[in-house]
Structures are given as C-alpha cells and as structure tokens.
Design a protein around this motif. Sequence first.
Motif, PDB file in Angstrom:
ATOM      1  N   MET B  96      75.961 -14.913 -49.628  1.00  0.00           N
ATOM      2  CA  MET B  96      76.040 -16.296 -49.145  1.00  0.00           C
ATOM      3  C   MET B  96      74.904 -16.609 -48.191  1.00  0.00           C
ATOM      4  O   MET B  96      74.518 -15.789 -47.366  1.00  0.00           O
ATOM      5  CB  MET B  96      77.379 -16.534 -48.455  1.00  0.00           C
ATOM      6  CG  MET B  96      77.564 -17.981 -48.024  1.00  0.00           C
ATOM      7  SD  MET B  96      79.298 -18.387 -47.863  1.00  0.00           S
ATOM      8  CE  MET B  96      79.228 -20.155 -47.666  1.00  0.00           C
ATOM      9  N   LEU B 103      71.612 -15.350 -39.147  1.00  0.00           N
ATOM     10  CA  LEU B 103      71.039 -14.008 -38.989  1.00  0.00           C
ATOM     11  C   LEU B 103      71.556 -13.419 -37.688  1.00  0.00           C
ATOM     12  O   LEU B 103      71.997 -14.152 -36.801  1.00  0.00           O
ATOM     13  CB  LEU B 103      69.514 -14.099 -38.950  1.00  0.00           C
ATOM     14  CG  LEU B 103      68.844 -14.439 -40.270  1.00  0.00           C
ATOM     15  CD1 LEU B 103      67.369 -14.737 -40.041  1.00  0.00           C
ATOM     16  CD2 LEU B 103      68.994 -13.302 -41.271  1.00  0.00           C
ATOM     17  N   LEU B 115      71.936  -3.702 -42.981  1.00  0.00           N
ATOM     18  CA  LEU B 115      73.283  -3.579 -42.412  1.00  0.00           C
ATOM     19  C   LEU B 115      74.361  -3.468 -43.499  1.00  0.00           C
ATOM     20  O   LEU B 115      75.172  -2.541 -43.494  1.00  0.00           O
ATOM     21  CB  LEU B 115      73.558  -4.794 -41.521  1.00  0.00           C
ATOM     22  CG  LEU B 115      74.746  -4.687 -40.594  1.00  0.00           C
ATOM     23  CD1 LEU B 115      74.407  -3.757 -39.445  1.00  0.00           C
ATOM     24  CD2 LEU B 115      75.120  -6.061 -40.043  1.00  0.00           C
ATOM     25  N   ARG B 164      68.620 -10.929 -47.051  1.00  0.00           N
ATOM     26  CA  ARG B 164      69.769 -10.161 -46.577  1.00  0.00           C
ATOM     27  C   ARG B 164      70.909 -10.212 -47.588  1.00  0.00           C
ATOM     28  O   ARG B 164      71.544  -9.190 -47.884  1.00  0.00           O
ATOM     29  CB  ARG B 164      70.246 -10.716 -45.227  1.00  0.00           C
ATOM     30  CG  ARG B 164      71.483 -10.013 -44.717  1.00  0.00           C
ATOM     31  CD  ARG B 164      71.931 -10.537 -43.368  1.00  0.00           C
ATOM     32  NE  ARG B 164      72.568 -11.843 -43.476  1.00  0.00           N
ATOM     33  CZ  ARG B 164      73.044 -12.517 -42.424  1.00  0.00           C
ATOM     34  NH1 ARG B 164      72.909 -12.020 -41.216  1.00  0.00           N
ATOM     35  NH2 ARG B 164      73.618 -13.697 -42.587  1.00  0.00           N
ATOM     36  N   MET B 168      72.596  -6.873 -50.943  1.00  0.00           N
ATOM     37  CA  MET B 168      73.902  -6.381 -51.382  1.00  0.00           C
ATOM     38  C   MET B 168      73.998  -6.414 -52.907  1.00  0.00           C
ATOM     39  O   MET B 168      75.034  -6.086 -53.476  1.00  0.00           O
ATOM     40  CB  MET B 168      75.025  -7.220 -50.768  1.00  0.00           C
ATOM     41  CG  MET B 168      75.198  -6.993 -49.273  1.00  0.00           C
ATOM     42  SD  MET B 168      75.655  -5.294 -48.881  1.00  0.00           S
ATOM     43  CE  MET B 168      77.354  -5.265 -49.472  1.00  0.00           C
TER      44      MET B 168
END
Lengths: 366, 257
Positions: B96, B103, B115, B164, B168
């Motif tokens: 998302m 951030l 992370l 970011r 994933m």
Amino acid sequence: MFFRDQSEMLPARAAPITEVGIVGWLRINLFSSYPNSALTLVSLTLLLLVVPPFIDWVLIKAQFSGDTGEACSGIGACWAWVDQRLGQFFYGFYPAEAHWRVNVTAVLLVPAILYVLVDNLPGAKFGRWFSYVYPLLAAYLLVGGFGLEVISSDKFGGFMLNMIVGLTGIVLSLPIGVLLALGRQSRLPVIRLFSIAFIEAVRGVPLITLLFVAIVLLQLFLPPEVSLDQLLRVIIMVTLFASAYMAEVVRGGLQAIPKGQIEGAQAVGLGYWQTMRLIVLPQALRISIPGIVNTFIGLFKDTTLVIIIGLFDLLGHARLLQTNPDWIGDVDHEAYLFSAAVFFLVCFLMSRYSVSLEKQLSKDRH
Amino acid sequence: MSTETPEAAGASAVPIIEISNLNKWFGAFHVLRDINLSVAAQERVVICGPSGSGKSTLIRCINRLEDHQEGLIVVDGIPLTRNIKNIDQVRREIGMVFQQFNLFPHLTILENCTLGPVWVRKMPRQAAEEIAMKFLERVQILDQSAKYPGQLSGGQQQRAAIARALCMEPRVMLFDEPTSALDPEMIKEVLDVMTGLAESGMTMIIVSHEMGFASQVADRMIFMDDGQIVEVNTPQAFFNNPQSDRTKLFLSQILRH
C-alpha cells in the motif's frame, strides 16, 4: 550609469571589533540591549556578593582536621568530620572489611552503564552482555552467598543505598512504564482498565504512604511464612511509583506519533509488537527523553524518603552526624551541603546525558 | 445504472480480489453501501469520486486498515475475517502507498525497505538489502538509500514508499491518492513510476484524481459517490460518454481546470 573595473573590485575587509572576538561576544551575549545590559550588571553584582564569601567559607577559612566539634572554629566551614564519617556517608553500616565488595560493584557499574548509554564502544557485543548480567553480579557482590559472607540488607546505607534503590528503580521503571502506557491505549478493556487503575491509584498517593504500606501493611496481606526483605519492599514501591509517572510521560510520546506510522507498519505486514518495538516506541521514546530523564531525576532524589521508614541513606547519615554528641551544633550546614553536592552531581550528569542524547539523535536524522 | 462488474478487456479473468455486498459504518454513518467489486489479476482499476465518497475507506478495507460490518472480502482466496492469521496473510499479498507516504522517519530509506522483508518474511538481511536495492533502483532513488526520509523531497519520499511496498513482492498494490500531497512538479515523477509498474503487469487499485494518468493506465474506471459505486466503465467510455449524471457533473467539475 555605474561601472566597476575588474581591477577595482573591493577586497574583503576584517569585521569591525564590535562583531568578532571578545568584544563582539560580550556585545552580542551580554550587552545587546539596555535591559540586557542592566541584567548583566545586576547578575555580576549578585555573583560578586555571593561567590567570594562562599568560597572563603567553604575552602579558605575552613577547618579540615580535628576529632570533635571542639576543633571547629566557627569562622569557616568545618570539614573535620569527613575523615571519620565519609565511610558511613557512602557505605552506611556495611562492614568495613567488606567495603571492597561495594567498591568493586561501583567500579563495574561504570562499564555496565557506558555500554548501555554509548554506542560504538570497543567490545560492544561483550559489553552489552555484561550490562545485562551486571545487576545479578551486583546483587551477588553486595548481598553475598556462594562463598561470600552474607550481609543483611539492614546494613546497607549511605549513598550506596540511594544508588541501589535509585538505579534499580530507573532500570525497571522504564520498561514497566512503557508496558503501562501501551496498556492504557490497548483495545482490550481488561488491560486498559487495569493500566488506568494502576497508574491513577499509584500516582494519586504520596510515595511516603506507599513506603509505609510496604513496611507496615504489606505483611498483613502476605501469607505469614512469606517475609520480604525490607530493602526489597522499598525498591518495589519506588519502582512502581516511578513506573506510574513514566507511563504518563511515555503516553505523551505515543500520542505524538501520527496514526499513519502505525498504518504504514501494518501495511508492510508487521504485527502489533513488531510495530511498537520497531516503529512506534523508537520515535515515541525519543520525543519523551526530557520527561523520562526528569522522572529518573525525581525518582533518584525521592530515594532519600527511605529515612521515613528507618533506613539511613546519605541524607540520613548527614542527620546522624548532626545529632552526634561529638559534633552536635557544629556541622549542620556542612553535612547538608555535602549531601546536596553529591546528589547534584549525579542528577546533573543525568541531565547532561539527556541533552547530549537529544542533540545526537537530532543530528543523526536531519 | 448497474453495480454489476463488466469484464475488463484484455485482463485475465482470474479474480484476485472479490468484494461482495460490502457494508461499513463509521459509528452511525453508513460510509460504504453494498459494494460489489471483483478485480482480476494484472488488472488496473482507478477509483475516483468526490471527497467523502468512501473511495479511500474502500481500499483501506482491502488490507484491513479498516474493518467492515457486512459482506465479504476475499483476497487471493483468503477471506478477510477477524482471524488475525488471515489478516497477516492478506497484508503480505498487498502493498500500500499512502497520500502522506508514511515512511518511518527514524530509519534510512534502505532500512524502511528492508524492514518488511526482514521482520515479516524472515529474510536474511543481506538478501533483503539486495531486493531493496533492486526496487530503489527501479524507482530511481538508489543514490538516496542511506538518507533519512526527512532529507528527501516529497516526490522522492513517495517513490521510496512505493519501493518499500514492492520489497514485500506483493501481488496487489493499493494507492491511496499517492500524488495529492505533492507539489505539482513532483507529481510526474511519481506517476511515471506507477506507469512503469502498470506496464510490468502489477495488479493495481488506485484512488486518484489524476485523470490524464487514469485514462492512460486504467483498464477500468470506477466512480463512487455517497459510499456507493455509481459507475464502472472503460476509460474511453468513462471520459467520453459517461452514463450517470453524477459522473458527468463530477467530470465537468474536475476537468474544467
């Protein structure tokens, strides 16, 4: 029309004397305006009135030797008691032949603290591990057992007592306070209600009352065969008291973290504890540093309240000295001044560390 | 007017997100009303509508940033229920991107990206960093990876946020008004990254008012008002020949300037 030839370009000149050097500094910092100048002069006068006589009394006219109050001149400070009593001020009634155990504990405290507070020290991996083991080591050294003579905690006293209660309280109150602060915001009603009840109940009662409860009342509720050490009870109460305050300080930090941070963490897939540990708490605690250290300092000074329940800390021994027949009436100011100076030193160090930590963190991130 | 889902041209027919009879209330306020929507793998859906129409709430329901009271949301075969395990699983499938970037300001751009892989996917740090580098290069801010978010421009931050999410390796990307908080000259760099992502075949659901971008990238346009889907259409038909009066009014208002 104006025109300046290349050869006519003006060279840079030295700044006027009013802007740089000592004169510049004085003008900018002390005499920048009429009110500022007036304040500077008033402050200087006050300093001149107070500081020289104080130094005169504390050092120059002071008496440093003698066995009783008879030796005190009365003109200057009387430090003659230091020779006899300094040991008690720091060790209480801890047996003299075991003072080395306190000394070793105190010396080892330095690396144990440094490895927690300062990053990038040599041997940091071992150092961190040492810091975790240190509390056990300190307890072993101070209390004894396993080959060391056991010294009961009612022998503990003096500044050593302040340090033990204060440091244990500091080390434990932060994590407990964090848990309470998180609990207060929990979606689970049981946890939320418990946290609120605990915080409000403990915060709403004077620490002295809690200490009395610890000594007098607690035994009524515990089974008779359970007998908690007196010092342990004090540590527990001081810790719980500081934790309640800590919880509110940390809650302030938690509330300053935008909701988007938690959503960002959730969207990445982090769970609740991961979100708190990796995202929310690092930011919230950073904001809370001034409040956290403020609570630490308050807690540390509150350790002097143990005098109420008959434990003699540094301040307690100062009072003992004042009521001693040999010294009565002669060293009242000196004993208090000495205690105040010791407390000030420790609290000032904590305060400076907090300031440098804030500076370092803000430098790192921007 | 119909809330039936027309099959999007060109996209594969396998639905990756199925929303049926979704209803949600904020307190007494009925914010989402009978939403039915199915999104196929590799499909690009752009949702627009006036503010308060529920479009952000709808996509926030898809990765359970908001819970819903009625109806069913199934992501890649996993139904979104109160079951925390399902929620975790769904969130791993979905990346998302937020209007305010979100951030983590105390972590470097690289740490922001590693992370999730390290803590959620339990990847070794080095592998996670390799993936992060790959995506940071793709959004063209690899040279900023050691900086903190506060040191970057808005456009760079939003591209970092996209990287970011991509780290994933999600199957679906949600964009919640990704350019609304940006200065005009930075909007293009973010839209370019999103266009590239669309061309690579990512399934995307985008809440946006960037109509030029939408007409280029979308397989399907959805118009929402008052918590309901008012019109679903192909971009051509949506912009040239909108069916509902409400859509016509909305488009005339936002396309005027």
